[in-house]
Design a protein around this motif. Structure first.
Motif, PDB file in Angstrom:
ATOM      1  N   PRO A 182       4.236  -9.579  -6.930  1.00  0.00           N
ATOM      2  CA  PRO A 182       5.657  -9.612  -7.255  1.00  0.00           C
ATOM      3  C   PRO A 182       6.505 -10.339  -6.226  1.00  0.00           C
ATOM      4  N   ASP A 183       5.981 -10.515  -5.006  1.00  0.00           N
ATOM      5  CA  ASP A 183       6.766 -11.190  -3.973  1.00  0.00           C
ATOM      6  C   ASP A 183       6.813 -12.693  -4.166  1.00  0.00           C
ATOM      7  N   SER A 184       5.828 -13.265  -4.841  1.00  0.00           N
ATOM      8  CA  SER A 184       5.767 -14.716  -4.960  1.00  0.00           C
ATOM      9  C   SER A 184       4.738 -15.117  -5.990  1.00  0.00           C
ATOM     10  N   ASP A 185       5.047 -16.179  -6.745  1.00  0.00           N
ATOM     11  CA  ASP A 185       4.068 -16.643  -7.727  1.00  0.00           C
ATOM     12  C   ASP A 185       2.983 -17.484  -7.076  1.00  0.00           C
ATOM     13  N   MET A 186       3.070 -17.710  -5.761  1.00  0.00           N
ATOM     14  CA  MET A 186       2.032 -18.441  -5.036  1.00  0.00           C
ATOM     15  C   MET A 186       0.822 -17.557  -4.777  1.00  0.00           C
ATOM     16  N   GLY A 187       1.064 -16.248  -4.747  1.00  0.00           N
ATOM     17  CA  GLY A 187      -0.035 -15.322  -4.476  1.00  0.00           C
ATOM     18  C   GLY A 187      -0.110 -14.944  -3.012  1.00  0.00           C
ATOM     19  N   ARG A 188      -0.346 -13.713  -2.742  1.00  0.00           N
ATOM     20  CA  ARG A 188      -0.492 -13.210  -1.383  1.00  0.00           C
ATOM     21  C   ARG A 188      -1.865 -12.568  -1.240  1.00  0.00           C
ATOM     22  N   SER A 189      -2.261 -12.336   0.017  1.00  0.00           N
ATOM     23  CA  SER A 189      -3.492 -11.573   0.219  1.00  0.00           C
ATOM     24  C   SER A 189      -3.148 -10.112  -0.023  1.00  0.00           C
ATOM     25  N   ASP A 190      -3.695  -9.547  -1.086  1.00  0.00           N
ATOM     26  CA  ASP A 190      -3.345  -8.206  -1.526  1.00  0.00           C
ATOM     27  C   ASP A 190      -4.060  -7.156  -0.692  1.00  0.00           C
ATOM     28  N   SER A 191      -5.244  -7.467  -0.199  1.00  0.00           N
ATOM     29  CA  SER A 191      -5.958  -6.563   0.686  1.00  0.00           C
ATOM     30  C   SER A 191      -6.815  -7.380   1.641  1.00  0.00           C
ATOM     31  N   MET A 192      -6.867  -6.919   2.871  1.00  0.00           N
ATOM     32  CA  MET A 192      -7.663  -7.572   3.908  1.00  0.00           C
ATOM     33  C   MET A 192      -8.526  -6.514   4.570  1.00  0.00           C
ATOM     34  N   MET A 193      -9.825  -6.599   4.388  1.00  0.00           N
ATOM     35  CA  MET A 193     -10.744  -5.610   4.931  1.00  0.00           C
ATOM     36  C   MET A 193     -11.772  -6.292   5.825  1.00  0.00           C
ATOM     37  N   LEU A 194     -11.834  -5.861   7.052  1.00  0.00           N
ATOM     38  CA  LEU A 194     -12.866  -6.338   7.964  1.00  0.00           C
ATOM     39  C   LEU A 194     -14.108  -5.485   7.775  1.00  0.00           C
ATOM     40  N   VAL A 195     -15.207  -6.117   7.348  1.00  0.00           N
ATOM     41  CA  VAL A 195     -16.485  -5.429   7.194  1.00  0.00           C
ATOM     42  C   VAL A 195     -17.343  -5.797   8.396  1.00  0.00           C
ATOM     43  N   SER A 196     -17.692  -4.812   9.195  1.00  0.00           N
ATOM     44  CA  SER A 196     -18.385  -5.064  10.456  1.00  0.00           C
ATOM     45  C   SER A 196     -19.693  -4.285  10.528  1.00  0.00           C
ATOM     46  N   PHE A 197     -20.726  -4.941  11.068  1.00  0.00           N
ATOM     47  CA  PHE A 197     -22.026  -4.292  11.249  1.00  0.00           C
ATOM     48  C   PHE A 197     -22.441  -4.392  12.707  1.00  0.00           C
ATOM     49  N   ASN A 198     -22.668  -3.241  13.319  1.00  0.00           N
ATOM     50  CA  ASN A 198     -23.132  -3.171  14.697  1.00  0.00           C
ATOM     51  C   ASN A 198     -24.601  -2.771  14.661  1.00  0.00           C
ATOM     52  N   THR A 236     -21.530   5.077   8.700  1.00  0.00           N
ATOM     53  CA  THR A 236     -20.447   4.302   8.102  1.00  0.00           C
ATOM     54  C   THR A 236     -19.111   4.959   8.414  1.00  0.00           C
ATOM     55  N   GLN A 237     -18.098   4.122   8.576  1.00  0.00           N
ATOM     56  CA  GLN A 237     -16.760   4.639   8.854  1.00  0.00           C
ATOM     57  C   GLN A 237     -15.725   3.661   8.301  1.00  0.00           C
ATOM     58  N   LYS A 297     -24.330   1.003  12.815  1.00  0.00           N
ATOM     59  CA  LYS A 297     -23.157   1.505  12.105  1.00  0.00           C
ATOM     60  C   LYS A 297     -22.443   0.359  11.404  1.00  0.00           C
ATOM     61  N   ALA A 298     -21.820   0.688  10.284  1.00  0.00           N
ATOM     62  CA  ALA A 298     -21.024  -0.269   9.527  1.00  0.00           C
ATOM     63  C   ALA A 298     -19.599   0.262   9.429  1.00  0.00           C
ATOM     64  N   THR A 299     -18.636  -0.624   9.581  1.00  0.00           N
ATOM     65  CA  THR A 299     -17.233  -0.226   9.631  1.00  0.00           C
ATOM     66  C   THR A 299     -16.412  -1.070   8.670  1.00  0.00           C
ATOM     67  N   VAL A 300     -15.490  -0.448   7.963  1.00  0.00           N
ATOM     68  CA  VAL A 300     -14.524  -1.171   7.146  1.00  0.00           C
ATOM     69  C   VAL A 300     -13.129  -0.834   7.655  1.00  0.00           C
ATOM     70  N   ILE A 301     -12.378  -1.868   8.048  1.00  0.00           N
ATOM     71  CA  ILE A 301     -11.007  -1.677   8.524  1.00  0.00           C
ATOM     72  C   ILE A 301     -10.055  -2.420   7.591  1.00  0.00           C
TER      73      ILE A 301
END
Length: 330
Positions: free
Chosen positions: A98-114, A292-293, A119-123
């Motif tokens: 709704p903010d712009s017809d160009m499109g925004r990043s609606d969700s940003m999730m960092l998926v990390s594996f140590n 996982t966390q 362990k695997a992490t999602v932020i």
């Protein structure tokens, strides 16, 4: 035995192995599980879905060669902080934001594996977070995708939070409609406030509590930010992902999973190769006791809502969140 029969038996074994892994790892987070499910099935059916995985054109270049105002910003090369920690950015896009017809990043999730700590992490990074964006000054983190593509998003996250992200996978939230309908709908828990809002906006029969949503209804739920703020919408997005995950748990049907993956892979863009993704996924899946966390940034107690240049944004303690992220990943 013919080669075709051998291939079919091999694929069948892999699918059965996948279902066994799903049953064993019920506690895994929805995001990690769905990604790994998709990748593992690719191993058994790479010939049928390889064409669907689109290798994107965002390159990794020397930081001095990055133009932050380009339409498609390249990713600034970062030295990996720990060889045993792999970070990939998962970006969900919404072309009808709704903010712009160009499109925004609606969700940003960092998926990390140590791999050392197994362990695997999602932020999740909140898109309304107020950050410094090269070439544009201070603005919402979610605006980076429209300003300069996923490269600018990654460069901003790396610079703000002292990260080393180089790889990404993007997928449109619109794709969830078909995926969820393929599964026969998903169950989510709606609050009375949410149900009342949906009854007024085109879902007259919706009630509170556990309800089954169609693809279009789930998409409306994932997009909804009218009732609260970015934290509320992020929680609703997660509830949709958990709904998909739980439906897969109930069905445990290899053919349904295969159909889902074949569709998903046509909707993905990435700068990672299939082999690279597969090797990472199989390494994770080989761990018997994967920890996982998941978390959200900014962290609780480190932010406040403010108005900046007419925008409602989240102002946060940068140093506190850097320390928080480092503790989660390393």
């Amino acid at each position: 035995m013919s080669k075709d029969k051998e291939n079919k038996k091999t694929k069948s074994r892999k699918k059965k192995g996948l279902l066994k892994w799903i049953k064993k790892h019920k506690v895994a987070t929805a995001v990690i599980s769905i990604i790994l499910i998709c990748v593992l099935i690719i191993a058994g059916t790479v010939g049928s879905v390889f064409w669907g995985l689109y290798k994107d054109s965002v390159n990794i270049v020397d930081p001095d060669d990055v133009d932050p105002t380009a339409d498609q910003v390249q990713i600034a090369q970062e030295e990996q902080k720990d060889d045993d920690v792999i970070n990939v950015l998962l970006v969900g896009t919404d072309s009808r934001d709704p903010d712009s017809d160009m499109g925004r990043s609606d969700s940003m999730m960092l998926v990390s594996f140590n791999r050392t700590k197994q362990k695997a992490t999602v932020i999740s990074f909140l898109r309304d977070s107020l950050v410094e964006i090269d070439g544009y000054g201070k603005s919402r983190l979610g605006h980076t995708l429209a300003y300069g593509g996923v490269g600018l998003t990654i460069n901003t996250l790396n610079k703000q939070f002292d990260l080393d992200i180089q790889n990404y996978i993007t997928v449109s939230f619109d794709s969830l409609v078909h995926v969820i309908d393929e599964l026969g709908g998903i169950e989510v828990n709606l609050t009375e406030e949410e149900a009342a809002y949906y009854r007024e906006t085109g879902m007259p029969d919706i009630q509170s509590g556990p309800v089954t949503l169609t693809g279009s209804q789930a998409l409306a739920h994932a997009r909804n930010r009218s009732l609260d703020n970015d934290f509320g919408r992020t929680q609703r997005q997660r509830s949709v992902l958990y709904g998909i995950y739980n439906k897969l748990m109930q069905q445990r049907d290899p053919s349904a999973l295969l159909s889902l993956v074949n569709y998903c892979m046509t909707q993905v863009t990435t700068n990672m190769g299939v082999t690279e993704i597969y090797n990472l996924a199989t390494e994770v899946l080989a761990i018997d006791h994967l920890t996982t966390q998941q978390a959200a940034v900014p962290a609780d107690g480190t932010y406040q809502f403010i108005t900046y240049e007419g925008m409602s944004v989240i102002d946060f303690d940068l140093e506190a969140n850097k320390e928080y992220i480092q503790g989660l990943l390393y």
